[in-house]
Scaffold this active site. Sequence first.
Site, PDB file in Angstrom:
ATOM      1  N   SER A 192       0.839  -1.193   0.000  1.00  0.00           N
ATOM      2  CA  SER A 192       0.000   0.000   0.000  1.00  0.00           C
ATOM      3  C   SER A 192       0.879   1.250   0.000  1.00  0.00           C
ATOM      4  O   SER A 192       2.022   1.218   0.471  1.00  0.00           O
ATOM      5  CB  SER A 192      -0.889   0.015   1.247  1.00  0.00           C
ATOM      6  OG  SER A 192      -1.517   1.274   1.419  1.00  0.00           O
ATOM      7  N   TYR A 203      -2.224  -0.070  10.469  1.00  0.00           N
ATOM      8  CA  TYR A 203      -2.325  -0.556   9.091  1.00  0.00           C
ATOM      9  C   TYR A 203      -1.070  -0.168   8.301  1.00  0.00           C
ATOM     10  O   TYR A 203      -0.493  -0.992   7.589  1.00  0.00           O
ATOM     11  CB  TYR A 203      -3.576   0.024   8.445  1.00  0.00           C
ATOM     12  CG  TYR A 203      -3.839  -0.441   7.029  1.00  0.00           C
ATOM     13  CD1 TYR A 203      -4.460  -1.664   6.793  1.00  0.00           C
ATOM     14  CD2 TYR A 203      -3.505   0.357   5.935  1.00  0.00           C
ATOM     15  CE1 TYR A 203      -4.729  -2.089   5.497  1.00  0.00           C
ATOM     16  CE2 TYR A 203      -3.761  -0.058   4.638  1.00  0.00           C
ATOM     17  CZ  TYR A 203      -4.372  -1.284   4.425  1.00  0.00           C
ATOM     18  OH  TYR A 203      -4.632  -1.705   3.132  1.00  0.00           O
TER      19      TYR A 203
END
Length: 327
Positions: free
Chosen positions: A220, A233
Amino acid sequence: MASTKRAALKTARQQRRIQSATDAKDATKNSRKKAKKPAQAGAKNYPTNPLPKKHLRKPGLEADLVLAPQFEAAAYHGSGKLDGRVAIITGGDSGIGRAVAVLFAREGADVAIVYLNEHKDARKTRDYVEAEGRRCLLIDGDVRDFSFCKKAVAKTIKKLGKLSILINNAAFQEHADQLEDITEQHFDLTLRTNLFGYFHMAKASLPHLTSGDCIINTGSETGLFGNENLLDYSMTKGGIHAFTKALARNLVAKGIRVNAVAPGPVWTPLNPADQSSKKIKDFGKSSPMGRPAQPEEIAPAYVFLAAPSCSSYISGAILPVMGGPSN
């Protein structure tokens, strides 16, 4: 010496003339910035902000989204890049995983979809894979459990004959405004899904992978740049990038390639199941293209990294698919 000074003065005057011209243009500009028009660089126009105000219950069903993510990639034509291969895709029921499953099938691969419990989404993904003329196996369970991961791999090999490609894609994401708001349970769930799950699936798969096979992890942009509201995250995605590079070094002698795709904002159930309905309308607006990607815009990167015909000399790469340079 005098000639040097004259040359310097001449350069300074030239600089001031250019500066004056720019200053004059700046003075005539409207003080208000024009709204950035979302970029459409593909074969068709994709949805732009504001997005529908919809907040999903976790784990998030794609079937419940008012604006359905686009995953069919009608403009993408297969050419047999993955003929005879078998892929496991975790989190393959929806979002990026679904789009990857469809394109893998279009390129000739059979697919096993590993998912938590989003049965309706998984069945729809299977329908689309089978419509491409390939086999699709659905396996529900929790990738945090190593015993489940081993069973998922064993079931894939039993039903589909072998394993060639592992796509680690399952993820948990829940925002928090500050570090103190992240409970131990929240932190543990994020790490065990996003890191332990990738580790477990790779460990379970490796005994069955051979030279020419590959692992692709979903990273990501948060793993590259961080996100102030996705602390845990972001940590896991950074860890996935490091795991990708380290495992690539570890397996290169065996001819097994390991890479990662690092997407920017993508319209999938993950974010409507995290952000409030008020915030989700602007999701992806701050990206370089001024909009979120659709899953079908991300999936070809996985085909590229999975196909030896395209990427036989690529391993340990983190491929950014962010709509342009970011941060």
